[in-house]
Design a protein around this motif. Sequence first.
Motif, PDB file in Angstrom:
ATOM      1  N   ASN A 644       0.829  -1.207   0.000  1.00  0.00           N
ATOM      2  CA  ASN A 644       0.000   0.000   0.000  1.00  0.00           C
ATOM      3  C   ASN A 644       0.865   1.259   0.000  1.00  0.00           C
ATOM      4  N   GLU A 645       1.996   1.199   0.723  1.00  0.00           N
ATOM      5  CA  GLU A 645       2.893   2.352   0.784  1.00  0.00           C
ATOM      6  C   GLU A 645       3.465   2.658  -0.598  1.00  0.00           C
ATOM      7  N   PHE A 648       0.753   4.152  -2.993  1.00  0.00           N
ATOM      8  CA  PHE A 648       0.469   5.577  -2.833  1.00  0.00           C
ATOM      9  C   PHE A 648       1.652   6.437  -3.287  1.00  0.00           C
ATOM     10  N   GLN A 665      -8.056  11.681   0.445  1.00  0.00           N
ATOM     11  CA  GLN A 665      -7.418  10.433   0.834  1.00  0.00           C
ATOM     12  C   GLN A 665      -8.462   9.335   1.062  1.00  0.00           C
ATOM     13  N   GLN A 666      -9.581   9.714   1.701  1.00  0.00           N
ATOM     14  CA  GLN A 666     -10.646   8.750   1.958  1.00  0.00           C
ATOM     15  C   GLN A 666     -11.275   8.286   0.644  1.00  0.00           C
ATOM     16  N   GLU A 667     -11.501   9.209  -0.301  1.00  0.00           N
ATOM     17  CA  GLU A 667     -12.067   8.854  -1.597  1.00  0.00           C
ATOM     18  C   GLU A 667     -11.142   7.893  -2.345  1.00  0.00           C
ATOM     19  N   THR A 668      -9.813   8.119  -2.230  1.00  0.00           N
ATOM     20  CA  THR A 668      -8.850   7.241  -2.889  1.00  0.00           C
ATOM     21  C   THR A 668      -8.934   5.830  -2.324  1.00  0.00           C
ATOM     22  N   LYS A 669      -9.052   5.721  -1.001  1.00  0.00           N
ATOM     23  CA  LYS A 669      -9.166   4.411  -0.361  1.00  0.00           C
ATOM     24  C   LYS A 669     -10.455   3.700  -0.798  1.00  0.00           C
ATOM     25  N   GLU A 670     -11.544   4.468  -0.924  1.00  0.00           N
ATOM     26  CA  GLU A 670     -12.821   3.873  -1.349  1.00  0.00           C
ATOM     27  C   GLU A 670     -12.740   3.390  -2.788  1.00  0.00           C
ATOM     28  N   LEU A 672      -9.999   2.398  -4.300  1.00  0.00           N
ATOM     29  CA  LEU A 672      -9.144   1.211  -4.285  1.00  0.00           C
ATOM     30  C   LEU A 672      -9.953  -0.012  -3.846  1.00  0.00           C
ATOM     31  N   LYS A 673     -10.803   0.158  -2.848  1.00  0.00           N
ATOM     32  CA  LYS A 673     -11.658  -0.933  -2.393  1.00  0.00           C
ATOM     33  C   LYS A 673     -12.605  -1.376  -3.500  1.00  0.00           C
ATOM     34  N   THR A 690      -3.668  -8.121   0.493  1.00  0.00           N
ATOM     35  CA  THR A 690      -3.248  -6.862   1.127  1.00  0.00           C
ATOM     36  C   THR A 690      -2.609  -5.921   0.120  1.00  0.00           C
TER      37      THR A 690
END
Length: 826
Positions: A644-645, A648, A665-670, A672-673, A690
């Motif tokens: 993940n590091e 990004f 950042q939250q939108e990027t994580k969503e 990716l999910k 992972t």
Amino acid sequence: SSSSTPSVLTMAEDSLELDEPPSPHSQWCSSTLSGLINDSKRGCRLPAPRPATGTSTLLTSSESFFPGETKTDRQPWVLPWQVPRAAEETVESTASTSAEDGHAVEERQVDSRCRPSMRKSDTLARLESTTQSFLPDVNQVLARLRATNGEGFSQSEIHKMTAAYVRFKDPDGPEIFKDELPKVLSFLGYNVDEEKCTEIADSIATLNSMEKDDFMNFMEQYAEAERLRYKSIFDKFDEDGSGSLDVDEVRDFLRSLGFTPLRKMISEGMALVDLDGSGTLEFEECVLLLHVYKHTEGFTMDEVQEFTQVFQDLNTDNKDKVTVNPLHVGELLVKFFGPQVAKIAKELQADVTGHGSSGITFQEALLWARRVRDKMFESYTKEFNKYDEDGSGSIDSDELRKLIHTLGYTMPNKVLEQFLEKAKQLGEMEDTENEDMDYDAFIHFMQLLNQTDGFTDDELDKIDEAFQKFDEDGSGDIDVVELSDILQHMGFTPRIEEVRRIHAKIDYNDSGTLDRRAFIHFMRLHREEQLAAIQDVFADFKNEEEKVPVASQEKALAELLNVGESDDEDAESPPREKVVSIDVKDFIAAHDLDWDEFIEIGDRLQAERSKYLRRKAGYSDEKIAAYRQTFEMYDTKKTGCLSNEDFFKMLTGSLGIVMRSVQEQQETKEQLKAAREACAEDGMEGAMDTGVTFWVLLRFLRFTSRKQDQLNEEMIKTASKETNFSKQEINEFQDVFDSCWEQNSGFEETDETDEGQKTLSMSAILRLLRGMGMKLDTTQRGKLTEQVAKVSEPSGKVAFIGFLKLMRWMMDTNFGNINGTAASQG
């Protein structure tokens, strides 16, 4: 006689099986029975519709029952929307008042014998109340028929005639010219006798025009003349002088009057007016049947129900008045009949708006629908006669295959047989086992093609499932970006500009979105491309028995798998990602394959191919190769998976995706999910691990670019309004822009924005203008440079939206005589 009458009751009660509110036509069905009982000489032999338990019956005489029956022999029946007020008082009801809005909410328990219908909206309730008047009033019809002068029109007829008068009168005055009267009669569905029309008009008005009162007088006299003509024709077909016509004679009678009667409509109508169930009609009953036919414009009960719903859906401008905006009539007709009638609907739309009207009533709308149906029937009749070479009144399945091929349909034999069987049932053919199809069945076959675009019920279910899946916002429509999602899901890699062109071709009402019917039509076009490819391969490998032998299947399927792949790959282009790893041997059958079987295996093969191609997420091979190179730069351990590091780091360091806020950042994580879940759904290994695989990265980037696509489409819509360019003009400018971008690659390095948008430099725009034959002096170059700076991107180059604005400025100012130059080039 008692055996036939329950069909009337069954027909009325069948309408209760619908989840939608009953149509005005089915209401008329029941009210007609009541009226005929009182007014017709044989009506006493029919059972009367009865109210709910606890109320007095409408008729108490034993004559109101079938011969030989008593009141206790027969269960009373009642339609839920016909419960008398007295009966309503016996129904339990409760009301609760909301403390927040103060509105009463009523919960009613309906008699258990009646199937409860959906609670009607206020709009639909008003619609039903209004449209009920377009159906004939039995008492009025019979009273006019039995009167010597036949005076008086129903309220519905008066509404129709008033609308026709307004539509055809002199726009600059209150009168209508006599030469418009044949058009009025045709518009209202009368058979036009121009000699009789002129005779009656001249007897009423000496001038070349008449006012409304004279017009209504003309209509009454013409209707009476038509009634007398009906009687004359009736007597002609009543060869045995019995005073009645059987079904075949009724059919010939209606045809002689210029109608196109189908068996289903005749059977429905006769079920209403054949009072003793004898299967024959007296003159009064024939006239009543004609009123049914005219007032429903020849549509069946089911069709009137469907049209009612479509009309209600478009009644959005004025909920207090049951009308449709005249500008939406074309859309109404296409929604009812399907995209295939878009051209006819557009012509009629121009006719509607050309006469000016504040609103189109339901009666008028049904009139316009009948005009579309007439044109469709004319086309169907022409095709039927063309293929009915021996004049037998029927065509066989081989002739039908030729016909549907000319119409652009390729149907497997099994599907064709399903459609034939359904059409024969709808057409009420007596011998359904016969391979030939008569005219009625043919008409229903063509209507089925129109309604389904050649798809079976199972196929339509899958299409509906896809429609709902990709209609992300739940709007009931598919926009350009959502269509792009669908194409990518199919394994295609189109640019958003290409998708916009495809979308525009099938957006029949220029709404910017595709409704369900338009989406089905799009899927038909796609299906025809698939079947054409399968058919070409089948033709290459079939034997004399019209089958693909086992020995040839591996080569045939391998060729089918590679359809659309280019054989001459550019040596300098990056290597393609090997995403398709399908072994065609797994699809080989143990026997020779006929056409239907080859299609079935071809579909399975293409579905598997699409599943693998979805890994590409809609990107070209060149783009994938570039992303692969970037991915491998950060995959230092060569595991095929980034932490993940590292993921990004790659986003911010090499792909230009900056996350400045916590929300970003939250939108990027969503995203990716969502990318992981999409890859897992397509069966990609390691999607939910992972780390981040390359295919998850591609899907993530597609989701990111999709947001930009949505933004760009909104900007294009805004630019379209600002520049006042039509959708067609925008597509034409897109072609010019793309062509200029491609040609410019020979002079300088072409460029795209970070979001993948093509851009043009000032030099490229100058080359475009020179190519058009425009010569600019120093002053003009300076003005152009200033304008380009206003619409360019931060890079100093012009994207498509800026190009549109630049073109608008040039055309408005006639910069460099661009309008004259464009006109001279056609």
